[in-house]
Scaffold this active site. Structure first.
Site, PDB file in Angstrom:
ATOM      1  CD  GLU A 133      66.667  39.181  41.123  1.00 19.68           C
ATOM      2  OE1 GLU A 133      66.499  39.666  42.266  1.00 19.68           O
ATOM      3  OE2 GLU A 133      67.636  39.764  40.481  1.00 19.68           O
ATOM      4  CE  LYS A 163      58.879  46.794  38.349  1.00 24.47           C
ATOM      5  NZ  LYS A 163      57.959  47.426  39.458  1.00 24.47           N
ATOM      6  CE1 TYR A 203      27.430  39.227  31.817  1.00 21.24           C
ATOM      7  CE2 TYR A 203      27.032  39.564  29.742  1.00 21.24           C
ATOM      8  CZ  TYR A 203      26.680  38.874  30.671  1.00 21.24           C
ATOM      9  OH  TYR A 203      25.528  38.247  31.068  1.00 21.24           O
TER      10      TYR A 203
END
Length: 674
Positions: free
Chosen positions: A117, A119, A38
């Site tokens: 963890e 990234k 859009y």
């Protein structure tokens, strides 16, 4: 300025499309168009109306509201390779990874802990500390070698110059991610804009560019940050979680948003939770790294040729962008694979300008029903290769026709074939110019024969002029022939001839890789050259002999065996030998060394050893000339047994295979390998 009828029609079309989208979104509560699409259409309409203000109408949607000098760094080989991570993009792929690593164990544990963890979207670094002092810092590079940038790394305040331990081990290896905080990224780009310099596309590119600055003062001013995530010690803590805590004690920053999970469901919950929360962070993250918490389990699982089996990156959806398909073509690769490609209006995607995207194969083209003129949503698969994700039929031009894959090769007009069981259509004409060009470029590439001056443009010309018909013809080229090529000249021609001559000194493994045998990358080529010291031995090997090489699976073995049986390939090898290329020496004796004490012996390791990690034990055995196998068979000479040995021990007992403790293994190793 008067608009042409085509422009007027385009403006009307844009208004209609945007009005339909508005109605579906605000009235029906059933949007059919992505926000990015859009916005793109809306901006296009704005641009046209700004250029032709006389065409603005009160009902227009726009009127609702008023208006490196890298060569100067030293390349260093990593003490421990920096393996990349396998990617998963949804819960199903995560579950498949979980099943895969369990299949590698004799007795998978009933309960497993995972460490999650975030990234970090930055640049991986390898740090080495000697007696607690930062000795060097190296970029990831290709995972085996990287660039030594210690002076730059010393400017990062989150990296300690001295470990905060009373009695640090002699050698400590730390891996982590250097990154640029978002506010710092914005500040740098503002400064660059004011100075009239090009802007960084994203924080990741800015971090990588900063680390490779030749002037450490520039690095210092840019305030890079760092999170540590991997620790290598002579004796590692028993878990990843404890390694992270120890890293903190050593003085490193460790991501505070890590979590220890007791099930895959907890991992998925963590992943979903951070999908939105990550947008509030002060740094960029593109996924979650999932690791098995147990260090002994990690050591037992080890690595594939590319990835650790015990970790995976669960990635958030790749950045997507809409664009218009201007054309659809096909590319012929060096193996004859026919890959359809979408040629698109340029679009920014994950920090780069993209104009081409792969459509993979005939089945994918049919599945997408992609047509010239379509609005397509593209993304970077694994954030590397642009691909078409889907098309929007609602925006399709009325005259768009379905795309038909070619029946004949666009390069040589040979009939294309689709081998049974494969998704890829191929040209099987070995004389196809496209296959020849691809083979020559591969032969000259850096990891193969490394022939400076033989790039794609040079290859195109020598093929087009009929100067070469195979790789072997390269070594018959003269400076006089090459000097007649466009933009070549006598001096450049002589340099290329010299480069071809020097390539004859490249090692046997590079020549094997350069031959372009399917599935044989540079690592497999090294394994084969070590196992079969000359091409004659390799040519005489059976499929079973090839499979017996550590790291060579059934598919690779079949491919190598079949390639070597083709008469044209045998002729190619003979011609290259006559030209002086290095194909090993069948009569050469292995280096006289105590390290060959276990030559010909095959070992399997099971359970947890008292002092050696599995990787350390494997390395010692291989240094002494032995081979490592992952499964017990009648060809196994020794089973090295540790605690919690599983079914391998039972099978070894049934087959009468000798068993060794760690102490007995050390006794049979030569002194210099320890």
């Amino acid at each position: 300025m008067t608009a042409t009828p085509d422009i007027q029609q385009r403006i009307v079309q844009l208004r209609q499309q945007l009005q339909k989208a508005n109605y579906a979104y605000y009235v029906l509560d059933n949007p059919f168009m992505e926000d990015a699409v859009y916005d793109k259409l809306y901006r296009e309409l704005q641009d046209w109306e700004e250029k032709y203000p006389q065409l603005i109408t009160p009902d227009s949607p726009t009127q609702r509201v008023g208006d490196k000098p890298a060569s100067q760094f030293t390349s260093l080989r990593h003490n421990i390779p920096l393996y990349s991570l396998e990617n998963a993009f949804n819960a199903q792929e995560l579950a498949k990874w979980n099943e895969r690593w369990q299949r590698h164990l004799d007795s998978p544990p009933q309960e497993v802990e995972y460490v999650c963890e975030l990234k970090i979207d930055g640049s991986a670094l390898a740090l080495t500390y000697e007696n607690g002092i930062l000795a060097r810092g190296v970029t990831r590079g290709d995972g085996v070698t990287g660039e030594e940038i210690t002076q730059n790394i010393r400017t990062i305040r989150a990296i300690p110059l001295r470990l905060t331990l009373d009695n640090p081990p002699p050698i400590v290896e730390v891996r982590g991610e250097a990154f640029l905080p978002i506010d710092e990224f914005n500040r740098i780009n503002q400064e660059r804009e004011q100075a009239g310099e090009s802007l960084f596309a994203n924080p990741r590119n800015a971090a990588a560019g900063t680390l490779r600055q030749l002037d450490p003062k520039i690095v210092d001013r840019r305030k890079l940050n760092f999170f540590a995530y991997t620790l290598h010690l002579p004796e590692n803590p028993p878990s990843q979680w404890e390694s992270l805590e120890l890293l903190q004690q050593m003085g490193f920053r460790v991501n505070p948003n890590r979590k220890r999970c007791q099930s895959l469901q907890e991992v998925e919950d963590y992943f979903q939770d951070w999908d939105e929360r990550r947008k509030t962070l002060l740094y960029m993250t593109d996924g979650v790294v999932v690791k098995l918490n147990s260090q002994p389990l990690q050591e037992e699982l080890g690595f594939t040729q590319k990835f650790p089996r015990w970790a995976i990156a669960l990635k958030y959806p790749a950045e997507e962008a809409p664009t218009i398909v201007k054309d659809i073509t096909v590319n012929v690769g060096r193996t004859g694979a026919i890959t359809p490609m979408a040629i698109m209006e340029p679009v920014q995607l994950a920090g780069t300008t993209v104009q081409r995207a792969t459509l993979h194969n005939r089945d994918r083209v049919a599945e997408l029903d992609i047509r010239i003129g379509d609005t397509a949503i593209i993304r970077k698969a694994g954030e590397i290769i642009p691909e078409v994700l889907r098309v929007l039929p609602e925006l399709r031009p009325p005259n768009a026709q379905p795309y038909q894959m070619p029946v004949n090769c666009p390069e040589c007009d040979s009939v294309l074939v689709r081998p049974e069981g494969e998704a890829v259509t191929r040209c099987v004409n070995s004389s196809c110019p496209a296959i020849l060009r691809g083979s020559l470029v591969h032969w000259a590439s850096r990891d193969a024969l490394d022939i400076n001056g033989l790039g794609e443009k040079s290859v195109e010309q020598i093929v087009e002029k009929g100067l070469v018909h195979s790789v072997a013809d390269l070594y018959d080229l003269t400076a006089e022939q090459l000097a007649n090529l466009e933009r070549m000249g006598q001096k450049s021609a002589e340099k290329l001839v010299n480069a071809l001559t020097h390539s004859k000194a490249q090692p046997y493994s590079r020549v094997l890789y350069g031959l372009g045998i399917r599935y044989v990358g540079k690592v497999n080529a090294e394994l084969l050259s070590e196992a079969f010291r000359a091409i004659e031995q390799l040519q005489g090997a059976s499929v079973e002999d090839l499979e017996a090489v550590y790291g060579i699976g059934e598919e690779i073995a079949q491919s190598v065996w079949q390639w070597l049986k083709i008469p044209a390939n045998q002729t190619l090898i003979q011609r290259l030998q006559e030209a002086g290329l290095n194909f090993g020496d069948a009569t050469a004796e292995p280096p006289a060394s105590v390290e060959q004490a276990l030559t010909g012996k095959t070992f399997v390791i099971t359970g947890t050893l008292p002092t050696l990690s599995r990787k350390e034990a494997e390395t010692l055995i291989k240094q002494a000339g032995g081979k490592i196998s992952s499964s017990i068979s009648r060809k196994t000479d020794y089973l090295v047994v540790g605690e919690k040995a599983g079914s391998k021990l039972e099978k070894a007992q049934r087959l009468g295979i000798a068993q060794l403790s760690e102490e007995q293994l050390i006794d049979i190793l030569p002194p210099l390998s320890l």
